[in-house]
Write an enzyme that holds these catalytic residues in place. Sequence first.
Site, PDB file in Angstrom:
ATOM      1  CG  HIS A 141      -2.111   1.281   1.049  1.00 15.89           C
ATOM      2  ND1 HIS A 141      -3.330   1.050   0.812  1.00 15.89           N
ATOM      3  CD2 HIS A 141      -1.731   2.264   1.914  1.00 15.89           C
ATOM      4  CE1 HIS A 141      -3.690   2.244   1.131  1.00 15.89           C
ATOM      5  NE2 HIS A 141      -2.699   3.315   1.840  1.00 15.89           N
TER       6      HIS A 141
ATOM      7  CE  LYS B  36      -9.362   2.183   2.849  1.00 20.41           C
ATOM      8  NZ  LYS B  36      -8.922   3.905   2.723  1.00 20.41           N
TER       9      LYS B  36
ATOM     10  CB  SER C 133      -9.027   5.185   7.283  1.00 19.55           C
ATOM     11  OG  SER C 133      -9.079   5.183   5.784  1.00 19.55           O
TER      12      SER C 133
ATOM     13  CG  ASP D 129     -12.409   4.073   4.957  1.00 20.56           C
ATOM     14  OD1 ASP D 129     -11.798   5.052   5.785  1.00 20.56           O
ATOM     15  OD2 ASP D 129     -11.410   3.749   3.465  1.00 20.56           O
TER      16      ASP D 129
ATOM     17  NE  ARG E  68     -10.092  10.745   8.310  1.00 20.63           N
ATOM     18  CZ  ARG E  68     -10.250   9.871   8.135  1.00 20.63           C
ATOM     19  NH1 ARG E  68     -10.029   8.513   7.449  1.00 20.63           N
ATOM     20  NH2 ARG E  68      -8.227  10.212   7.852  1.00 20.63           N
TER      21      ARG E  68
END
Length: 411
Positions: free
Chosen positions: A59, A164, A160, A138, A145
């Site tokens: 990620h 995931k 968050s 999320d 947000r």
Amino acid sequence: MVDGHTGGSIPDYQMASFLMAVFFQGLNFAETVALTRSYINTGDVVDLASFPGIKVDKHSTGGVGDKTTLVLVPLVASAGVTVVKMSGRALGFTGGTLDKLESIPGFRVDLTVSDLKSVARRTGAVLAGQTGDLVPADKKIYALRDVTGTVECLPLIAASIMSKKIAGGADRIVLDVKVGPGGFMADLDRARALAEMMVALGREFGRSAVAVLSSMQQPLGLAIGNALEVREALLTLSGRGPADLTELCLQLGAQMLIAGGVVADAASGYDLLAGKLQQGAGLAKMREIVAAQGGLASVVDNPDLLPLAAALVVVRSAGSGYVQAIKANELGWASLLLGAGRMQKEDQVDPAVGITLSKKLGDRVAPGEALAVLYVNRKNNLQEAERRTAEAFTIGETPPEIPPLIYEIIS
Ligand code: URA
């Protein structure tokens, strides 16, 4: 709270108050774990247990010109690690991997869980959008947000991202946390704190994670924009990519090979992947992935089949000297103005447009020399894009100090 909000019994204004309280008060670690768990429990968790071996995910917190996923997934899979990568679309000025992939004619990113497994089984790698109903909390809370100014809060970001990743089913996770104005975390201390929090969360959920803090002081590689970035990723897979992008991919890839149990240390992983690049093994794997996901596989060998912009506009230097700074975020905005990203969630991205850099940090430049080339389809924001591109470059008399590509690795 999270369950109630996801199900609709708790209204947005209550959740917004909660988010604002967290923004100012923070969360301790136990609270961050509880928030992450409650996020995960609102949706599906992908079960990859039937796949042999260790499944590795990566990620990136995202940055201008960051196309590492497009290189790393096929390259690491070519060395025998199963990589199941779920990506997102463009948010703000950073382009999304899914948008980049969709510039390949026919390429499908909207896979079901069973499609995803079938592609991963056949090719050892898959590049898809978020499958199934993963972490619906999320989706709703991130949108809230965004409009309440509470995105920039470490425990909210960590929960968050990691919810995931954990719901995505991989055993091990390599995180690329970008540091600098072209990414999410402008300074090293905050980036380190986020990285440590995410690694600790992974451990709490039985997923070992490693975080690489990498520089976003200037765009990564030379290309910014969807098809332009795919083209550069293909060039990198054929061993002819820009030095910084190639180096970062080899270093991140080495961490993925350690995570996947293929090598014992980073130096062996680096050498193994450098060899794969030379042999064209990553490019061959990319061809398989593109074909398995319905895309035009001949693009891999002939990137000219990718969408091309109608016009090129060269942005030239007014002065002479060294490129002392490149504001990646300004270039991100300029490419967004050309249509490479989204101003609003529902906007369509133009796959062909974007920017290529002719100069990088530390390069010498003469008056009138090209700093960058804009790839243009529509003229409406062109002047503003040209101005922002020119202003992104600081030219001065002395050569700058070049920041390291990788600051540190946290495991
Ligand atoms: N990316 C995410 O997925 N979530 C955040 O909160 C920030 C970046």
